[in-house]
Design a protein around this motif. Structure first.
Motif, PDB file in Angstrom:
ATOM      1  N   LEU A   1       0.833  -1.204   0.000  1.00 36.45           N
ATOM      2  CA  LEU A   1       0.000   0.000   0.000  1.00 36.45           C
ATOM      3  C   LEU A   1       0.869   1.255   0.000  1.00 36.45           C
ATOM      4  O   LEU A   1       0.483   2.275  -0.575  1.00 36.45           O
ATOM      5  CB  LEU A   1      -0.941  -0.024   1.209  1.00 36.45           C
ATOM      6  CG  LEU A   1      -1.967  -1.165   1.158  1.00 36.45           C
ATOM      7  CD1 LEU A   1      -2.820  -1.163   2.407  1.00 36.45           C
ATOM      8  CD2 LEU A   1      -2.854  -1.048  -0.083  1.00 36.45           C
ATOM      9  N   GLY A   2       2.064   1.175   0.620  1.00 31.53           N
ATOM     10  CA  GLY A   2       2.975   2.321   0.646  1.00 31.53           C
ATOM     11  C   GLY A   2       3.482   2.674  -0.738  1.00 31.53           C
ATOM     12  O   GLY A   2       3.801   3.841  -1.019  1.00 31.53           O
ATOM     13  N   LEU A   3       3.527   1.651  -1.635  1.00 30.11           N
ATOM     14  CA  LEU A   3       3.970   1.922  -3.012  1.00 30.11           C
ATOM     15  C   LEU A   3       3.078   2.952  -3.679  1.00 30.11           C
ATOM     16  O   LEU A   3       3.542   3.727  -4.525  1.00 30.11           O
ATOM     17  CB  LEU A   3       3.962   0.611  -3.829  1.00 30.11           C
ATOM     18  CG  LEU A   3       5.041  -0.410  -3.487  1.00 30.11           C
ATOM     19  CD1 LEU A   3       4.840  -1.677  -4.295  1.00 30.11           C
ATOM     20  CD2 LEU A   3       6.427   0.161  -3.758  1.00 30.11           C
ATOM     21  N   ILE A   4       1.811   2.964  -3.296  1.00 27.02           N
ATOM     22  CA  ILE A   4       0.884   3.944  -3.876  1.00 27.02           C
ATOM     23  C   ILE A   4       1.356   5.355  -3.526  1.00 27.02           C
ATOM     24  O   ILE A   4       1.338   6.265  -4.365  1.00 27.02           O
ATOM     25  CB  ILE A   4      -0.543   3.723  -3.348  1.00 27.02           C
ATOM     26  CG1 ILE A   4      -1.001   2.299  -3.689  1.00 27.02           C
ATOM     27  CG2 ILE A   4      -1.513   4.728  -3.946  1.00 27.02           C
ATOM     28  CD1 ILE A   4      -2.282   1.894  -3.021  1.00 27.02           C
ATOM     29  N   LEU A   5       1.825   5.518  -2.273  1.00 26.56           N
ATOM     30  CA  LEU A   5       2.288   6.841  -1.853  1.00 26.56           C
ATOM     31  C   LEU A   5       3.518   7.252  -2.648  1.00 26.56           C
ATOM     32  O   LEU A   5       3.686   8.418  -2.973  1.00 26.56           O
ATOM     33  CB  LEU A   5       2.604   6.840  -0.362  1.00 26.56           C
ATOM     34  CG  LEU A   5       1.416   6.587   0.585  1.00 26.56           C
ATOM     35  CD1 LEU A   5       1.894   6.578   2.022  1.00 26.56           C
ATOM     36  CD2 LEU A   5       0.335   7.643   0.401  1.00 26.56           C
ATOM     37  N   TYR A   6       4.373   6.284  -2.959  1.00 31.67           N
ATOM     38  CA  TYR A   6       5.612   6.615  -3.668  1.00 31.67           C
ATOM     39  C   TYR A   6       5.394   6.844  -5.146  1.00 31.67           C
ATOM     40  O   TYR A   6       5.921   7.787  -5.720  1.00 31.67           O
ATOM     41  CB  TYR A   6       6.652   5.502  -3.471  1.00 31.67           C
ATOM     42  CG  TYR A   6       7.473   5.705  -2.221  1.00 31.67           C
ATOM     43  CD1 TYR A   6       8.470   6.691  -2.164  1.00 31.67           C
ATOM     44  CD2 TYR A   6       7.245   4.926  -1.095  1.00 31.67           C
ATOM     45  CE1 TYR A   6       9.196   6.886  -1.015  1.00 31.67           C
ATOM     46  CE2 TYR A   6       7.977   5.101   0.048  1.00 31.67           C
ATOM     47  CZ  TYR A   6       8.962   6.092   0.085  1.00 31.67           C
ATOM     48  OH  TYR A   6       9.677   6.290   1.219  1.00 31.67           O
ATOM     49  N   PHE A   7       4.612   5.941  -5.776  1.00 26.85           N
ATOM     50  CA  PHE A   7       4.548   5.983  -7.249  1.00 26.85           C
ATOM     51  C   PHE A   7       3.229   6.483  -7.793  1.00 26.85           C
ATOM     52  O   PHE A   7       2.990   6.413  -8.990  1.00 26.85           O
ATOM     53  CB  PHE A   7       4.843   4.583  -7.811  1.00 26.85           C
ATOM     54  CG  PHE A   7       6.207   4.092  -7.445  1.00 26.85           C
ATOM     55  CD1 PHE A   7       7.354   4.678  -7.989  1.00 26.85           C
ATOM     56  CD2 PHE A   7       6.362   3.068  -6.534  1.00 26.85           C
ATOM     57  CE1 PHE A   7       8.602   4.242  -7.638  1.00 26.85           C
ATOM     58  CE2 PHE A   7       7.616   2.626  -6.186  1.00 26.85           C
ATOM     59  CZ  PHE A   7       8.752   3.207  -6.728  1.00 26.85           C
ATOM     60  N   GLY A   8       2.350   6.957  -6.958  1.00 24.36           N
ATOM     61  CA  GLY A   8       1.113   7.513  -7.459  1.00 24.36           C
ATOM     62  C   GLY A   8      -0.015   6.500  -7.487  1.00 24.36           C
ATOM     63  O   GLY A   8       0.224   5.283  -7.354  1.00 24.36           O
ATOM     64  N   SER A   9      -1.229   6.963  -7.709  1.00 26.88           N
ATOM     65  CA  SER A   9      -2.404   6.106  -7.542  1.00 26.88           C
ATOM     66  C   SER A   9      -2.543   5.049  -8.629  1.00 26.88           C
ATOM     67  O   SER A   9      -3.330   4.123  -8.495  1.00 26.88           O
ATOM     68  CB  SER A   9      -3.669   6.969  -7.475  1.00 26.88           C
ATOM     69  OG  SER A   9      -3.599   7.982  -8.451  1.00 26.88           O
ATOM     70  N   VAL A  10      -1.780   5.155  -9.755  1.00 29.00           N
ATOM     71  CA  VAL A  10      -1.848   4.122 -10.806  1.00 29.00           C
ATOM     72  C   VAL A  10      -1.424   2.770 -10.264  1.00 29.00           C
ATOM     73  O   VAL A  10      -1.990   1.733 -10.606  1.00 29.00           O
ATOM     74  CB  VAL A  10      -0.928   4.514 -12.002  1.00 29.00           C
ATOM     75  CG1 VAL A  10      -1.113   3.535 -13.145  1.00 29.00           C
ATOM     76  CG2 VAL A  10      -1.204   5.929 -12.437  1.00 29.00           C
ATOM     77  N   VAL A  11      -0.453   2.789  -9.377  1.00 29.54           N
ATOM     78  CA  VAL A  11       0.082   1.542  -8.812  1.00 29.54           C
ATOM     79  C   VAL A  11      -0.989   0.786  -8.025  1.00 29.54           C
ATOM     80  O   VAL A  11      -0.902  -0.431  -7.858  1.00 29.54           O
ATOM     81  CB  VAL A  11       1.295   1.850  -7.907  1.00 29.54           C
ATOM     82  CG1 VAL A  11       1.987   0.583  -7.472  1.00 29.54           C
ATOM     83  CG2 VAL A  11       2.253   2.745  -8.656  1.00 29.54           C
ATOM     84  N   ALA A  12      -2.019   1.545  -7.619  1.00 27.26           N
ATOM     85  CA  ALA A  12      -3.082   0.919  -6.821  1.00 27.26           C
ATOM     86  C   ALA A  12      -3.709  -0.258  -7.562  1.00 27.26           C
ATOM     87  O   ALA A  12      -4.139  -1.236  -6.930  1.00 27.26           O
ATOM     88  CB  ALA A  12      -4.150   1.944  -6.470  1.00 27.26           C
ATOM     89  N   ILE A  13      -3.744  -0.193  -8.899  1.00 31.94           N
ATOM     90  CA  ILE A  13      -4.322  -1.278  -9.713  1.00 31.94           C
ATOM     91  C   ILE A  13      -3.627  -2.596  -9.392  1.00 31.94           C
ATOM     92  O   ILE A  13      -4.258  -3.644  -9.343  1.00 31.94           O
ATOM     93  CB  ILE A  13      -4.187  -0.942 -11.218  1.00 31.94           C
ATOM     94  CG1 ILE A  13      -4.940   0.354 -11.526  1.00 31.94           C
ATOM     95  CG2 ILE A  13      -4.714  -2.082 -12.078  1.00 31.94           C
ATOM     96  CD1 ILE A  13      -4.624   0.938 -12.874  1.00 31.94           C
ATOM     97  N   ILE A  14      -2.326  -2.529  -9.184  1.00 32.65           N
ATOM     98  CA  ILE A  14      -1.588  -3.750  -8.866  1.00 32.65           C
ATOM     99  C   ILE A  14      -1.516  -3.979  -7.355  1.00 32.65           C
ATOM    100  O   ILE A  14      -1.773  -5.071  -6.867  1.00 32.65           O
ATOM    101  CB  ILE A  14      -0.153  -3.685  -9.438  1.00 32.65           C
ATOM    102  CG1 ILE A  14      -0.215  -3.433 -10.950  1.00 32.65           C
ATOM    103  CG2 ILE A  14       0.602  -4.971  -9.141  1.00 32.65           C
ATOM    104  CD1 ILE A  14       1.094  -2.950 -11.518  1.00 32.65           C
ATOM    105  N   SER A  15      -1.173  -2.923  -6.644  1.00 27.39           N
ATOM    106  CA  SER A  15      -0.825  -3.148  -5.239  1.00 27.39           C
ATOM    107  C   SER A  15      -2.049  -3.446  -4.367  1.00 27.39           C
ATOM    108  O   SER A  15      -1.928  -4.188  -3.404  1.00 27.39           O
ATOM    109  CB  SER A  15      -0.046  -1.960  -4.681  1.00 27.39           C
ATOM    110  OG  SER A  15      -0.819  -0.801  -4.754  1.00 27.39           O
TER     111      SER A  15
END
Lengths: 187, 261
Positions: B208-222
């Motif tokens: 979930l922290g990856l979303i904070l780092y790389f933006g909300s697009v990563v949410a699709i995967i993470s």
């Protein structure tokens, strides 16, 4: 102790030596253990044991019932077999009886027939004798009449009859002798 | 998002999320002291108590609703009890007498693991102090049973395996290693539970922290991935509770039957 902990965990990220947690953990866990072992496990154990005993009883009972049923079945089979045997015997008896009855009836009928034939034969004999006697008397009468007409006078009837009878007897004896002679000749 | 993360700062982030212990120390806090020892009640203690209460209630209610024809709940409780009973007797039938302890341990850890999976709670089993103390209790019981059943002399002698070559050299060496092994057992026991539960939470946090780092697009995967790991964590929660319980039982029984093996 505090120094050792500080050395092992300099950033405090491992949260070693959290005294309040350790203290309450031990207290809580011991109380929990006490409560569980004292109040929770015994009823569950008893319940399981009781059910186990009950199931065992049920199984025993079922086995007993099954054994009883098997015995009963065997008993019924035996009875049916007996009844069948009895039936066969009764049938056999009836057949024998009927056979005997038939034999008896046949014999009786034969005897009856024999008797009737015997009677008929006797009757015939009697009739024949009567007829012979009649013929004889007729012949005697006719001879006497003829003789009276030939002689022209009456003859002593009794004397005459004796003579005729004697003549007939002689004739008869002659006939009998001839048949006997034939018989001897054929023999 | 990135700006927000920058604002929070590394130390604060650690304090807020990774360092749950620090955060919990100051939440729902009631200060208490015995002399110099701090026994303040805080969030971790509250959840410890909630876990203990839930453990007790699940089993207690189950033990008071017993009927000859069990319902689903009773079956679960009885199955749990039967499962606990079969935890005992791993090495020898006599070891079965320790199963109430192991079973309580299993249910307690399981409940705490599950509570830790609920958001905004405190994962007590992800605290190394907690797991090591439980492991220490196991260690104490193990040594107690070892000394009690075998007698001190036989028990201590049994650490050196029989049939060693070069006896004068190897026997003390192997004895030392075996004794060391006896002490590493509780350490690994505590570390295993702690590390597994903490790692599970960290993995979810990292995804979930990856979303904070790389933006909300990563949410699709993470997000799906963290959901998958969340489900996996449920499995881990059961597995680790089981491992802790069965290893406790096995250690105690191994000490009991040390002489025979």
């Amino acid at each position: 102790m505090a120094l050792l902990i500080a050395e092992l965990d300099p950033t405090g990220i491992f949260d070693l030596g959290n005294t309040s947690l350790i203290f309450w953990e031990v207290i809580t866990f011991l109380i929990l253990l006490f409560l569980l072992i004292r109040y929770v496990y015994p009823p569950i154990r008893n319940q399981i044991r009781e059910r186990q005993a009950q199931i065992e009883r049920s199984i025993d009972e079922a086995e007993k019932t099954r054994a009883e049923a098997r015995e009963l079945l065997a008993e019924y089979r035996r009875q049916i077999e007996e009844a069948r045997g009895e039936g066969r015997r009764i049938l056999e008896d009836a057949r024998k009886q009927a056979e005997a009855q038939r034999e008896r009836t046949k014999k009786e009928a034969r005897e009856e027939g024999d008797r009737i034939i015997q009677r008929a034969r006797e009757e015939i004999d009697r009739e024949r004798e009567a007829a012979v006697r009649e013929v004889r008397r007729e012949v005697a009468d006719m001879v006497i009449q003829a003789s009276e007409q030939v002689i022209g006078r009456s003859i002593d009837r009794d004397e005459h009859e004796r003579l005729i009878s004697q003549a007939l007897d002689d004739l008869e004896a002659e006939v009998a002798g001839a048949t006997a002679g034939d018989g001897s000749e054929t023999a | 998002m990135r700006a927000m993360l920058a604002q929070i700062g590394q130390n604060e982030l650690r304090e807020k999320i990774l360092h749950t212990f620090e955060a919990a120390r100051h939440a729902w806090h009631i200060p208490l002291h015995i002399g110099p020892i701090d026994i303040s009640i805080n969030k971790s203690i509250w959840f410890l108590w909630i876990g203990a209460a839930v453990t007790f209630l699940i089993l207690f209610v189950g033990s008071r609703l017993l009927k000859d024809r069990p319902g689903a709940y009773q079956v679960i409780v009885e199955e749990l009890y039967g499962f606990g009973r079969n935890l005992g007797g791993q090495v020898g039938e006599e070891g079965r007498k320790w199963f109430p302890y192991t079973l309580s341990l299993f249910v307690f850890i399981l409940v705490l693991n599950f509570i830790g999976l609920i958001p905004n709670t405190y994962p007590v089993t992800a605290n190394i102090s907690f797991t090591l103390v439980l492991a220490l209790l196991t260690f104490i019981l193990t040594q107690y049973e070892g000394f009690r059943r075998n007698g001190a002399g036989t028990y201590l002698k049994s650490f050196a395996p029989p049939g060693l070559p070069l006896k004068p050299l190897m026997v003390p060496f192997m004895w030392g290693i075996e004794v060391l092994g006896e002490f590493t057992k509780p350490l690994t026991l505590g570390m295993r539970l702690y590390a597994n539960i903490l790692a599970g939470h960290l993995i979810i946090y990292v995804f979930l922290g990856l979303i904070l780092y790389f933006g909300s697009v990563v949410a699709i995967i993470s997000v799906p991935l963290s959901v998958v790991f969340y489900a996996f964590e449920i499995f881990v929660a059961i597995l680790q509770a089981y491992i802790f319980a069965i290893l406790t039982q096995v250690y105690i029984e191994l000490a009991m039957f040390r002489e025979d093996h």
